[in-house]
Design an enzyme around this catalytic site. Sequence first.
Site, PDB file in Angstrom:
ATOM      1  N   ASN A  16       0.860  -1.186   0.000  1.00 12.38           N
ATOM      2  CA  ASN A  16       0.000   0.000   0.000  1.00 12.38           C
ATOM      3  C   ASN A  16       0.890   1.226   0.000  1.00 12.38           C
ATOM      4  OD1 ASN A  16      -2.589  -1.157   0.141  1.00 12.38           O
ATOM      5  ND2 ASN A  16      -2.355  -1.523   2.334  1.00 12.38           N
ATOM      6  N   ASP A  54      -4.483  -5.941   2.499  1.00 14.29           N
ATOM      7  CA  ASP A  54      -5.613  -6.825   2.794  1.00 14.29           C
ATOM      8  C   ASP A  54      -5.384  -8.243   2.260  1.00 14.29           C
ATOM      9  OD1 ASP A  54      -7.207  -5.025   4.206  1.00 14.29           O
ATOM     10  OD2 ASP A  54      -7.996  -4.125   2.378  1.00 14.29           O
ATOM     11  N   PRO A  61      -4.843 -11.569   7.802  1.00 13.52           N
ATOM     12  CA  PRO A  61      -5.628 -11.356   9.027  1.00 13.52           C
ATOM     13  C   PRO A  61      -5.903  -9.872   9.232  1.00 13.52           C
ATOM     14  CG  PRO A  61      -3.333 -11.892   9.548  1.00 13.52           C
ATOM     15  CD  PRO A  61      -3.506 -12.076   8.073  1.00 13.52           C
ATOM     16  N   ASP A  62      -7.069  -9.563   9.780  1.00 11.62           N
ATOM     17  CA  ASP A  62      -7.360  -8.169  10.149  1.00 11.62           C
ATOM     18  C   ASP A  62      -6.862  -7.977  11.581  1.00 11.62           C
ATOM     19  OD1 ASP A  62      -8.523  -5.767  11.084  1.00 11.62           O
ATOM     20  OD2 ASP A  62      -9.993  -5.877   9.464  1.00 11.62           O
ATOM     21  N   ILE A  63      -5.725  -7.308  11.691  1.00 15.39           N
ATOM     22  CA  ILE A  63      -5.035  -7.211  12.978  1.00 15.39           C
ATOM     23  C   ILE A  63      -5.871  -6.419  13.990  1.00 15.39           C
ATOM     24  CG2 ILE A  63      -2.922  -6.391  14.117  1.00 15.39           C
ATOM     25  CD1 ILE A  63      -1.556  -6.715  11.304  1.00 15.39           C
ATOM     26  N   PHE A  91      -7.580   3.694  12.050  1.00 17.35           N
ATOM     27  CA  PHE A  91      -7.356   4.808  11.134  1.00 17.35           C
ATOM     28  C   PHE A  91      -7.934   4.416   9.795  1.00 17.35           C
ATOM     29  CE2 PHE A  91      -4.734   8.554  12.039  1.00 17.35           C
ATOM     30  CZ  PHE A  91      -4.593   8.391  13.399  1.00 17.35           C
ATOM     31  N   LYS A 107     -17.107   1.590   9.211  1.00 16.10           N
ATOM     32  CA  LYS A 107     -15.903   0.848   9.610  1.00 16.10           C
ATOM     33  C   LYS A 107     -15.810   0.739  11.128  1.00 16.10           C
ATOM     34  CE  LYS A 107     -12.807   1.120   6.279  1.00 16.10           C
ATOM     35  NZ  LYS A 107     -11.759   1.683   5.425  1.00 16.10           N
ATOM     36  N   LYS A 131     -15.820  -2.988  12.904  1.00 16.82           N
ATOM     37  CA  LYS A 131     -14.696  -3.525  13.678  1.00 16.82           C
ATOM     38  C   LYS A 131     -14.896  -3.343  15.179  1.00 16.82           C
ATOM     39  CE  LYS A 131     -11.331  -3.016   9.937  1.00 16.82           C
ATOM     40  NZ  LYS A 131      -9.943  -2.997   9.529  1.00 16.82           N
TER      41      LYS A 131
END
Length: 400
Positions: free
Chosen positions: A210, A279, A306-308, A324, A338, A342
């Site tokens: 990214n 991602d 994984p979504d940390i 963020f 979002k 989450k």
Amino acid sequence: MTTIKGKRILLGMTGGIAAFKSAELARILVRAGVDLRVAMTEAATRFVTPVTMQALSGQTVWTDLWDARVPDNMAHIELSRDRDLILVAPASADFMAKLAHGLADDLLSALALARRCPLMLAPAMNVEMWDSPATQRNVLTLRDDGVVFAGPAAGDQACGETGMGRMVEPQQIAEEVEALFQPKVLAGKRVLVTAGPTEEPIDPVRVITNLSSGKMGYAVARAAREAGADVTLISGPVALPAPSGVARVSVRTAREMFDAVKAAVSGSDIFVSVAAVADYRVKSPAPNKIKKDSGRGRTLELEENPDILAWVAARPAPPLCVGFAAESEDVASNARAKRSKKKLPLLAANLAQRALGADENEITLFDERGEHPLGRGPKIELARKLMLHLAGMSAGRKRG
Ligand code: CTP
């Protein structure tokens, strides 16, 4: 450096070749709006003249304990009474030894002894002088006495030797001064920050990543440290030095970042996830460089990382989690979505096109009470505002 505007600082200079850097330091501080008074030891005047420092500070330079221009002849007291800080740069080994023992046989050491304000030292000396048991003893004594140190740094020295004892660069000293004046709203807290991009290998020389400079995450880590927190920064590949006083763990891929977060998260009070985590990763990276096969396209098979942040937020007793979101459109509605997806107490949102790689940003915070625009400004200043908001949220909060 707007937060030190109007501060009254006494810049003390002792004898050492690094004194030439104090001229630059004076320029930086004066440009930031500091009311700068300079006091030099006799030895310092051998390296840089008082005329130079007078021109840069715009004020009379003081060198003599017996200077009759101070009306009541109490130069050793009067010249520091209205100061917010005494900063001695460079601070020689000899000067530190005098301070540690309370000696006051010249103007600068007398001012330091009679002060009511904080004292910061930027030591500069030969590596052997710094390493000597006497200097190290003095450093410990001075720290115990509440003296703050900026540096020294390691590197090449004017004497041709290499090692610890170089004065840190003027810009860094100015940043330490700024840090000293920040409110310690997160004292005693442990803050974990992720920053920068992750890199997912395609083959040994190519990656998926990214666009992220890491500047916002590093600013958050620095602001947390300035606010008195114990800070760990888990960073993807970026070209930035670790903020002073911050423990940095360098990683490359999302999975490495995930492992580092898992290892560091327990005991953290606050987790600020600024990293632009990829991602997806390539399912089977090629062990050797992929050769071009002209005329034919290529397909990369990707699998999800994984979504940390979501993992940390879903733990049984999570730290206060901050996400963020860099959005390219519809910032507010994407941010709200979002935050609830989450399950985050706080989400900081900005417009990606504006923030990328820049030193400035524009951030809006979203929490259960609604929307809080932090405005536009340097990333470090926005990060400091974020710390104030977090201090308010974490006050009285029990983990989990
Ligand atoms: N994040 C994370 N791990 C990931 C992806 C994102 O920890 N694998 C964190 C980021 O550090 C950031 C927040 O989640 O704090 C939002 O990231 P973003 O990529 O904008 O959110 P996504 O949920 O991935 O949504 P999308 O990419 O679809 O916008």
